[in-house]
Design a protein around this motif. Structure first.
Motif, PDB file in Angstrom:
ATOM      1  N   PRO A 682       0.846  -1.194   0.000  1.00  0.00           N
ATOM      2  CA  PRO A 682       0.000   0.000   0.000  1.00  0.00           C
ATOM      3  C   PRO A 682       0.880   1.242   0.000  1.00  0.00           C
ATOM      4  N   VAL A 683       1.113   1.794  -1.172  1.00  0.00           N
ATOM      5  CA  VAL A 683       2.020   2.925  -1.282  1.00  0.00           C
ATOM      6  C   VAL A 683       1.450   4.161  -0.593  1.00  0.00           C
ATOM      7  N   LEU A 684       0.150   4.351  -0.681  1.00  0.00           N
ATOM      8  CA  LEU A 684      -0.488   5.562  -0.156  1.00  0.00           C
ATOM      9  C   LEU A 684      -1.121   5.308   1.205  1.00  0.00           C
ATOM     10  N   ASN A 685      -0.978   6.303   2.094  1.00  0.00           N
ATOM     11  CA  ASN A 685      -1.661   6.267   3.379  1.00  0.00           C
ATOM     12  C   ASN A 685      -3.060   6.863   3.172  1.00  0.00           C
ATOM     13  N   THR A 686      -4.035   6.014   2.988  1.00  0.00           N
ATOM     14  CA  THR A 686      -5.393   6.491   2.665  1.00  0.00           C
ATOM     15  C   THR A 686      -6.082   7.152   3.851  1.00  0.00           C
ATOM     16  N   ALA A 687      -5.491   7.059   5.047  1.00  0.00           N
ATOM     17  CA  ALA A 687      -6.065   7.756   6.208  1.00  0.00           C
ATOM     18  C   ALA A 687      -5.721   9.237   6.203  1.00  0.00           C
TER      19      ALA A 687
END
Length: 831
Positions: A682-687
């Motif tokens: 998961p490259v992006l921190n969706t939080a």
């Protein structure tokens, strides 16, 4: 409203219907509904809704005309059957399709007939008139007294009154005949959820003919017809307009103006009084008002006397509550609904108002009250009366019990209302507002639902403005479910932004002038044997048992708290209070015999929502600044390799995609089947905030979805930078939420896409070729990432979906929300 004609109509006693002497009179027999309510067996000829039907304008003398009437199918062009006995018996006021009516079938046209006797003590003709009241007849009606037509009426949800004095015989029984026609969904008439044939889904068995109480009363030559009651907290008064009918001379006082004396009482004690002209707005003083709230639904009594030259000519009793509905900014700066100047979250159910024994008509007043009582038991403080209008006693119980009512206008068919019916729809909408403007409980009007009947977005806005002008004291929700179904889009008018989302909750954000609400969500279902209308049914999501259903509800409602705190919604409306026919998503079965959830847990979470969803939480925390520059935390040039040249998340090709001509050098060509690139993490921190950008060239642009970049979540992708097949436009999306480009892309043309998640503003934004193309509210906090970032597909319902059919190039991932200026520079650079 009294609607006199040149010759006018009838009065009616629960007397004996005249039968043909040649044979025994037919008898009424109660039908057998597929399932029965606790009140079905209580209904009979002597007690068909015997309660006084008009709680806000009460007189001492009246006569209920409900009971057994004669009935027959009416043929087109048939002469009025005056003096003729009809062959069947029907129990008024239950619609003819219902079991309680005794007919239990649909007829397009029908006759009702009975006789009545005017009580001698009423002295009709000696300074007294006789009014005949119909609570509602669906849909077109003609009324005859003693063979003379005295009234016509069109509209299935509003009442009408007739002065029948001149049509009466001097003595003896009077004959009353009603003709009704109801073509339901074969026309453009407002019908709500009614259909001639139930679809076993979201539409139900229709209700034709007389379906509310019929009654009569004597009144003076000048009489009160209507009370307009508007509480004025700032003015410490009740604004009162007493409307009067006076179409006959007032003898010696004919030239004297009619005046009104109104007195407000609290527990018998006078708190204020006023005298003034009838038909004008008066102010009844209410100092130190005891305010009406759902937790304390305090009501004042009101006595109104009509005077002519100081002589009392009419007296009525009423009541009112002192409350004010408006909007207010919370501590988080978001606009919210306020009651009496204090923010109050509206936690409601969707209430359709259908019954397995009486269809549109509750079997008894206790049954009518039951649904509202259960709202209170379960901790709700509001109810959405869904595209139906109820008898007055329903609103009386809402006033007494303490529920905030969102009142819908009954919809026509789901398609655009035909041009020749639009004026009728608007007339019935304004009559709905006029007739119901004095109920304390009603706090909002809802003209349209999910675009059903809507013909033009500008017309919807105009209608919302006109309703607001008619009643400035309440909110106007121009369009519930403006994001859904047949909607023509947001008109920008009214006081409310309303989205629907199943299973939800919906997450619209308020703007500078309009609050936002979740107009419908939920819909979890459970089958209960022997308590289902069709013996089966469905819901948006079926559960195996009561415990699971309750747990699903509690979890779903916890999300409402998040939507309120993060997005600023002011209300949430759960579907629904009871099952209805084939819909099995109620708290109660359709027969009101079985509670399907643990109501104690329901009450607990509902109370928690109301307590926590008031906007008192701090503003949304600002995200960290993120990595500067236009390279990003990951960059995939895709020049013959899936190397991450900015970080350490090199991708792996899946399904054998090839490299071809790209926007700059080479690009990755995918065939729309099973090919994609997986970054392995998961490259992006969706939080937090993030941006994804890419160049893309589509090989097809049809009704299929295609995902350019996404990140896998537990069940669905955390986000989709995509081509939306449903809209045939590019989009930056969450499941069920899309920021859309304005136009369809051209196959074979390169486009630069950038999708931005801005948590501080609660938005998704889509940029196409360096320009802002669309934005949408997406304010709920996202969970921490759980799956890999991928190029060329999405994930939905736990499965890989939406494979890209085309070429992708120059993929960047950022741990912040890029500005519009940065995105324009990125596009210009060609990278």
């Amino acid at each position: 409203m009294i609607r006199p004609l040149a010759m006018i109509a009838a009065a009616t006693l629960l007397g004996t219907v005249i039968a043909s002497p040649a044979q025994a009179a037919p008898e009424w027999h109660k039908g057998i509904p597929p399932i029965a309510t606790p009140w079905t067996a209580q209904v009979g000829p002597s007690n068909a809704l015997p309660e006084y039907p008009r709680p806000q304008l009460v007189r001492d003398k009246w006569q209920n005309l409900n009971g057994v009437w004669e009935f027959a199918k009416a043929e087109t062009g048939q002469a009025v059957p005056a003096g003729q006995s009809l062959g069947e018996r029907v129990l008024v006021p239950y619609p003819i399709e219902s079991a309680l009516s005794g007919i239990q079938r649909h007829e397009d046209r029908m006759w009702y007939r009975r006789t009545f006797t005017v009580p001698a003590g009423w002295k009709i003709g000696s300074g007294q008139r006789l009014l005949l009241h119909f609570g509602a007849v669906d849909y077109d009606a003609k009324v005859y007294v003693n063979g003379t037509q005295v009234a016509t009426h069109r509209g299935g949800y509003d009442g009408f009154d007739i002065d029948v004095t001149t049509a009466l015989k001097a003595t003896g029984p009077q004959e009353l005949i009603v003709w009704a026609e109801d073509l339901t969904d074969a026309t453009g008439q407002p019908i709500g959820k009614q259909r001639r044939t139930s679809d076993r889904g979201i539409f139900y068995q229709g209700s034709s003919g007389i379906w509310r109480t019929v009654w009569m009363e004597p009144v003076a030559a000048a009489a009160v017809t209507d009370l307009g009651l508007t509480p004025d907290l700032a003015g410490k008064s009740l604004r009162l307009t007493v409307n009067v009918d006076s179409n006959q001379p007032l003898t010696a006082q004919a030239n004297q103006p009619l005046t009104v004396r109104a007195t407000a009482r609290s527990n018998g004690r006078v708190v204020g009084s006023v005298t003034g002209a009838a038909g004008t707005e008066l102010k009844v003083p209410v100092p130190n008002a005891h305010l009406w709230t759902p937790d304390d639904p305090y009501l004042y009594d009101l006595d109104v006397t009509l005077l002519n030259a100081g002589r009392t000519v009419d007296t009525v009793k009423s009541y009112f509550g002192m409350r004010e509905i408006g909007t207010k900014k919370g501590a988080d700066g978001k606009l919210r609904i306020a009651l009496n100047g204090k923010i109050l979250f509206n936690m409601a159910t969707l209430d359709q108002g259908f019954w397995p024994d009486g269809l549109n008509t509750a079997p008894t007043d206790a049954g009518l009250k039951f649904d509202l009582q259960q709202h209170k038991v379960m901790g709700f403080n509001a109810v959405r009366k869904h595209i139906k209008v109820e008898p007055d006693r329903w609103y009386y119980w809402a006033d007494k019990l303490g529920l905030l009512v969102w009142q819908d206008m009954p919809a026509a068919n789901t398609g655009p209302i035909p041009a020749e019916w639009r004026g009728q729809f608007e007339a019935e909408l304004h009559e709905l507002v006029r007739e119901h403007r004095s109920w304390t409980s009603i706090i909002a009007w809802v003209p349209f639902n999910e675009g059903w009947g809507e013909w033009d977005r500008a017309a919807t806005g105009r209608i919302a403005d006109e309703v607001k002008a008619q009643d400035p004291s309440r909110l106007v929700n121009a369009h519930s479910g403006v994001n859904c179904c047949n909607s023509h889009g947001d008109s920008g008018r009214g006081d409310v932004i309303d989205h629907h989302q199943y299973l939800g909750p919906a997450t619209p954000a308020p703007d500078a002038t309009r609050v936002s609400i979740d107009g419908e969500h939920g819909g979890f279902g459970l089958k209960v044997s022997n308590h289902m209308w069709f013996g089966d049914g469905q819901a948006y999501e079926m559960e195996p048992d009561s415990a699971t259903l309750t747990a699903k509800y509690v979890a779903n409602q916890k999300a409402v708290i998040g939507s309120a705190q993060s997005c600023g919604i002011s209300a949430a409306i759960y579907t629904q209070i009871t099952d209805v026919e084939g819909e099995l998503n109620g708290f109660w079965t359709y027969d009101r015999q079985v509670a399907k959830m643990d109501l104690a847990q329901v009450r607990k979470v509902n109370k928690e929502i109301i307590a926590k969803a008031d906007g008192s939480a701090a503003n949304t925390p600002q995200p960290p600044p993120g990595t500067p520059g236009l390279t990003g935390i990951a960059f995939y040039p895709l020049d013959g390799t899936t190397e991450d040249t900015a970080g350490d998340h090199d991708a792996t090709l899946v399904g054998g995609p090839a490299y071809g001509e790209g926007k700059s050098g080479q690009g990755l060509t995918l065939d729309g089947s099973t090919q994609y690139a997986d970054t392995g993490a998961p490259v992006l921190n969706t939080a937090s905030d993030y941006t994804a950008s890419a160049w893309v060239k589509l090989d097809k642009a049809d009704g299929a979805f295609q995902t350019v970049v996404s990140q896998d979540g537990a069940s669905n992708s955390d986000f989709f930078l995509q081509y939306s097949g449903a809209d045939q436009r590019f989009a930056m999306s969450f499941a069920g939420v899309r920021a859309l480009a304005p136009a369809k892309p051209v196959v074979g043309q390169w486009y630069h896409l950038a999708g931005v998640r801005d948590s501080a503003k609660g938005e998704l934004r889509l940029y196409v070729d360096g320009q802002l193309a669309g934005s949408v509210s997406a304010c709920t906090a996202q969970a921490a990432p759980t799956g890999n970032t991928v190029i060329g597909r999405g994930k939905y319902g736990g499965n890989p979906v939406d494979y890209l059919d085309g070429t992708v190039d120059q993929v960047h991932l950022y741990d912040r929300a890029l500005s519009a200026t940065e995105i324009a520079s990125l596009y210009t650079s060609g990278n």
